[in-house]
Each structure stands twice: as C-alpha cells, then as structure tokens.
Design a protein around this motif. Structure first.
Motif, PDB file in Angstrom:
ATOM      1  N   MET A 108     106.655 -32.879  74.060  1.00 41.31           N
ATOM      2  CA  MET A 108     107.571 -33.957  74.446  1.00 41.31           C
ATOM      3  C   MET A 108     107.019 -34.761  75.610  1.00 41.31           C
ATOM      4  O   MET A 108     107.105 -35.996  75.628  1.00 41.31           O
ATOM      5  CB  MET A 108     108.945 -33.366  74.767  1.00 41.31           C
ATOM      6  N   ASP A 109     106.428 -34.086  76.585  1.00 40.68           N
ATOM      7  CA  ASP A 109     105.828 -34.794  77.715  1.00 40.68           C
ATOM      8  C   ASP A 109     104.655 -35.654  77.253  1.00 40.68           C
ATOM      9  O   ASP A 109     104.504 -36.807  77.688  1.00 40.68           O
ATOM     10  CB  ASP A 109     105.337 -33.789  78.764  1.00 40.68           C
ATOM     11  N   GLU A 110     103.830 -35.115  76.371  1.00 39.53           N
ATOM     12  CA  GLU A 110     102.683 -35.863  75.871  1.00 39.53           C
ATOM     13  C   GLU A 110     103.123 -37.053  75.037  1.00 39.53           C
ATOM     14  O   GLU A 110     102.548 -38.152  75.145  1.00 39.53           O
ATOM     15  CB  GLU A 110     101.770 -34.938  75.063  1.00 39.53           C
ATOM     16  N   LYS A 111     104.131 -36.862  74.196  1.00 37.35           N
ATOM     17  CA  LYS A 111     104.649 -37.973  73.400  1.00 37.35           C
ATOM     18  C   LYS A 111     105.186 -39.077  74.302  1.00 37.35           C
ATOM     19  O   LYS A 111     104.928 -40.268  74.066  1.00 37.35           O
ATOM     20  CB  LYS A 111     105.754 -37.485  72.459  1.00 37.35           C
ATOM     21  N   THR A 112     105.927 -38.706  75.319  1.00 35.12           N
ATOM     22  CA  THR A 112     106.499 -39.701  76.235  1.00 35.12           C
ATOM     23  C   THR A 112     105.400 -40.541  76.863  1.00 35.12           C
ATOM     24  O   THR A 112     105.458 -41.785  76.862  1.00 35.12           O
ATOM     25  CB  THR A 112     107.317 -38.999  77.338  1.00 35.12           C
ATOM     26  N   ARG A 113     104.376 -39.881  77.363  1.00 35.46           N
ATOM     27  CA  ARG A 113     103.295 -40.591  78.046  1.00 35.46           C
ATOM     28  C   ARG A 113     102.500 -41.471  77.090  1.00 35.46           C
ATOM     29  O   ARG A 113     102.238 -42.651  77.378  1.00 35.46           O
ATOM     30  CB  ARG A 113     102.372 -39.577  78.733  1.00 35.46           C
ATOM     31  N   ILE A 114     102.133 -40.922  75.952  1.00 37.61           N
ATOM     32  CA  ILE A 114     101.278 -41.664  75.028  1.00 37.61           C
ATOM     33  C   ILE A 114     102.047 -42.785  74.332  1.00 37.61           C
ATOM     34  O   ILE A 114     101.518 -43.882  74.117  1.00 37.61           O
ATOM     35  CB  ILE A 114     100.629 -40.701  74.021  1.00 37.61           C
ATOM     36  N   LEU A 115     103.320 -42.550  73.984  1.00 39.53           N
ATOM     37  CA  LEU A 115     104.095 -43.608  73.344  1.00 39.53           C
ATOM     38  C   LEU A 115     104.347 -44.770  74.294  1.00 39.53           C
ATOM     39  O   LEU A 115     104.321 -45.938  73.883  1.00 39.53           O
ATOM     40  CB  LEU A 115     105.424 -43.052  72.829  1.00 39.53           C
ATOM     41  N   GLU A 116     104.576 -44.469  75.560  1.00 39.86           N
ATOM     42  CA  GLU A 116     104.740 -45.552  76.532  1.00 39.86           C
ATOM     43  C   GLU A 116     103.455 -46.360  76.653  1.00 39.86           C
ATOM     44  O   GLU A 116     103.482 -47.600  76.678  1.00 39.86           O
ATOM     45  CB  GLU A 116     105.144 -44.974  77.892  1.00 39.86           C
ATOM     46  N   GLU A 117     102.325 -45.679  76.724  1.00 37.23           N
ATOM     47  CA  GLU A 117     101.022 -46.353  76.802  1.00 37.23           C
ATOM     48  C   GLU A 117     100.761 -47.182  75.546  1.00 37.23           C
ATOM     49  O   GLU A 117     100.305 -48.333  75.624  1.00 37.23           O
ATOM     50  CB  GLU A 117      99.929 -45.309  76.973  1.00 37.23           C
ATOM     51  N   ALA A 118     101.064 -46.597  74.388  1.00 41.60           N
ATOM     52  CA  ALA A 118     100.808 -47.285  73.117  1.00 41.60           C
ATOM     53  C   ALA A 118     101.689 -48.513  72.949  1.00 41.60           C
ATOM     54  O   ALA A 118     101.251 -49.542  72.414  1.00 41.60           O
ATOM     55  CB  ALA A 118     101.034 -46.320  71.957  1.00 41.60           C
ATOM     56  N   THR A 119     102.938 -48.418  73.387  1.00 36.25           N
ATOM     57  CA  THR A 119     103.852 -49.560  73.282  1.00 36.25           C
ATOM     58  C   THR A 119     103.428 -50.675  74.223  1.00 36.25           C
ATOM     59  O   THR A 119     103.361 -51.852  73.828  1.00 36.25           O
ATOM     60  CB  THR A 119     105.284 -49.112  73.607  1.00 36.25           C
ATOM     61  N   LYS A 120     103.118 -50.318  75.453  1.00 37.39           N
ATOM     62  CA  LYS A 120     102.721 -51.305  76.451  1.00 37.39           C
ATOM     63  C   LYS A 120     101.460 -52.046  76.030  1.00 37.39           C
ATOM     64  O   LYS A 120     101.350 -53.267  76.207  1.00 37.39           O
ATOM     65  CB  LYS A 120     102.494 -50.613  77.792  1.00 37.39           C
ATOM     66  N   ASN A 121     100.507 -51.318  75.435  1.00 42.18           N
ATOM     67  CA  ASN A 121      99.199 -51.915  75.117  1.00 42.18           C
ATOM     68  C   ASN A 121      99.038 -52.276  73.643  1.00 42.18           C
ATOM     69  O   ASN A 121      97.945 -52.624  73.207  1.00 42.18           O
ATOM     70  CB  ASN A 121      98.101 -50.948  75.538  1.00 42.18           C
ATOM     71  N   GLU A 122     100.114 -52.167  72.886  1.00 40.03           N
ATOM     72  CA  GLU A 122     100.149 -52.575  71.474  1.00 40.03           C
ATOM     73  C   GLU A 122      99.121 -51.822  70.639  1.00 40.03           C
ATOM     74  O   GLU A 122      98.412 -52.400  69.825  1.00 40.03           O
ATOM     75  CB  GLU A 122      99.960 -54.091  71.348  1.00 40.03           C
TER      76      GLU A 122
END
Length: 279
Positions: free
Chosen positions: A231-245
């Motif tokens: 869950m922590d990894e998903k939160t971090r990576i999904l935020e990064e992926a959304t921000k950077n498309e």
C-alpha cells in the motif's frame, strides 16, 4: 527502439485471493468470477528492441508443468510466448536479455523448457537477469510463497552461466532507455522496469498493480507477503505516475495492455486504457 506486448496465454486464480479484503460484490463487477470463484488473468510480457539488444521482460507460465499442476490454474487461450514472438518475426534464439521481475511461476515459467528428461533455458543466447536479494529469497522460500517458487523454473537458469544479477539500487540503469525500480510488498525485491519511449515514461507494473482493478490503494492481493508495504509503495508510485503522466504497462489485466491515471475526489483512479501500439 520498438516495443511489443507479448501475450503468453491466460490462467485463472481465485478472485478473493486477487483482491484481498475487497468484497466480491465490488470486484466482481469488473472482474467477473466463474462458478468456482475464479477470474481469468493474462500473462502479458514486454519485448524491447533497443539497438542490438532484444530484451524480454518476464516469460509467463510456460507449458512444461504436468497436468496435475495446470488443473489448478486452468491455463487457456490460443496465445503462447513462442507463437507471439513468431507473430512479430522473432525466435527464442534472438532474445539477448530476459529481465525477470520476480521468480513466481507465472512470471518465470516460460524461462525454462523440458527437452526430453532435461530442463534447460528457453532462450539459449540470452542473459537472464534477477537480483541477488530476490534470488536468495526464492531459492530458500518461506512457507507462504513456497508454492510460487518452483525449483524447476529457477535452478536451470544457473547452468551455462546465463544468470546475472542487477544491483539492488532503485532507479539503476539497465540500458540506455531502461531503468530498474524495486518494490518489496508483493515479494522481496521485485523489479519494475521503467522505459523511456517516444518521450513518455512506461512503467512495467508486474504484480504491484496487476490490472486496472488494482489501482485503488486498498485493493491489494492476498498473495502479497507484506500488504502494508504494498500500500505504501502503491501510494508513492501512483502519485509519481499521475503527476508525471506515466503509462502503466499491465501484466495480468485480461483486457487492457496500458493505462494512465488521474486525480479524483476518491483518490487516484483510472484515466484511459489503450494498447501499447497506440503510444
């Protein structure tokens, strides 16, 4: 540089195991289960043509196991790793590198074939890439993952000097256009290749986010060894992926090869789905 989605066939897993604490009344809407509560999943690999290298990421289930093994997983579909390679004009002998995100049977099974009574690497001219921490985790498996780490999928890779290790350093460069990210919730030191292609970043999600149905943070598989870490990894990576498309490449989604994300009132959710060839 060219990218190809490689369909290596389908198999079935228990829907409840795939969605953990999420109720069936929710996940069944988009991932309908059969009468045995099983959902169908892809084993989708990725082939990267980069300069003089032909890099395959993961290898699916393979077909060397016996009937007793496959009766639990209902392997189905007309696609296979070999036939999909041939559709785009390649043969197993052409592969120069195989990146194994992790060594669970549905990701590494196609790496080894049965030749008579002998087990041998499928890709005779390739270097197989894992990392030392995950390799050691797999060859001395814990009781929870023991059924997923099969010796016949793993040990033959050490023969003939075809196995090498990637340094366990998040963001380490594998090639000019591929970096390796690491995740530790699903299993120890799973590798997520990150590819720069056509001015976009494509992140190979492996089992961190196996399908679009697993995008919401709490939708974590029961197979994960450390679900809170997932869950922590998903939160971090999904935020990064959304921000950077970023484009997410989905290994197990039965319908969708790739997706993008967006912010909503309910958190990060699916934006668009599309084929890899549309990038």
């Amino acid at each position: 540089m060219k990218l190809h989605a490689i369909e290596a066939g389908y198999f079935k897993l228990d829907g409840g195991a795939m969605f953990g604490v999420v109720p069936k009344s929710i996940w069944n809407k988009n991932n309908p289960a059969d009468e045995n509560n099983l959902c169908n999943w892809a084993t989708r690999c990725l082939l990267v043509e980069e300069q003089n290298r032909l890099i395959l990421i993961d290898t699916g289930l393979g077909d060397k196991q016996d009937e007793n093994f496959f009766k639990h997983y209902y392997r189905n579909g007309s696609d296979s790793l070999s036939s999909s390679l041939r559709k785009i004009g390649f043969h197993e002998k052409d592969i120069t590198d195989v990146i194994l995100t992790h060594l669970h049977f549905d990701h590494v099974g196609g790496s080894v074939i049965r030749n008579g009574n002998k087990l041998e690497p499928t890709f005779k001219n390739a270097i197989y890439w894992s990392n030392k921490k995950h390799w050691n985790w797999a060859i001395k498996p814990n009781a929870r993952e023991k059924a997923s780490f099969l010796k016949e999928n793993i040990l033959p890779l050490t023969e003939n000097g075809q196995l090498k290790f990637i340094e366990e350093k998040d963001g380490i460069s594998f090639s000019e256009n591929i970096k390796i990210r690491f995740a530790y919730g699903h299993t120890e030191a799973m590798m997520l290749p990150q590819i720069t292609f056509n001015e976009k970043t494509i992140l190979y999600m492996a089992d961190l986010i196996p399908s679009i149905g697993h995008i919401p943070i709490p939708y974590v598989m029961s197979y994960d060894v450390f679900p809170m870490k997932t869950m922590d990894e998903k939160t971090r990576i999904l935020e990064e992926a959304t921000k950077n498309e970023y484009v997410l490449f989905l290994e197990h989604d039965p319908k969708n090869e790739c997706c993008t994300l967006k912010n909503t009132e309910k958190g990060i959710r699916l934006d668009k789905t599309f084929r890899l060839s549309e990038i």
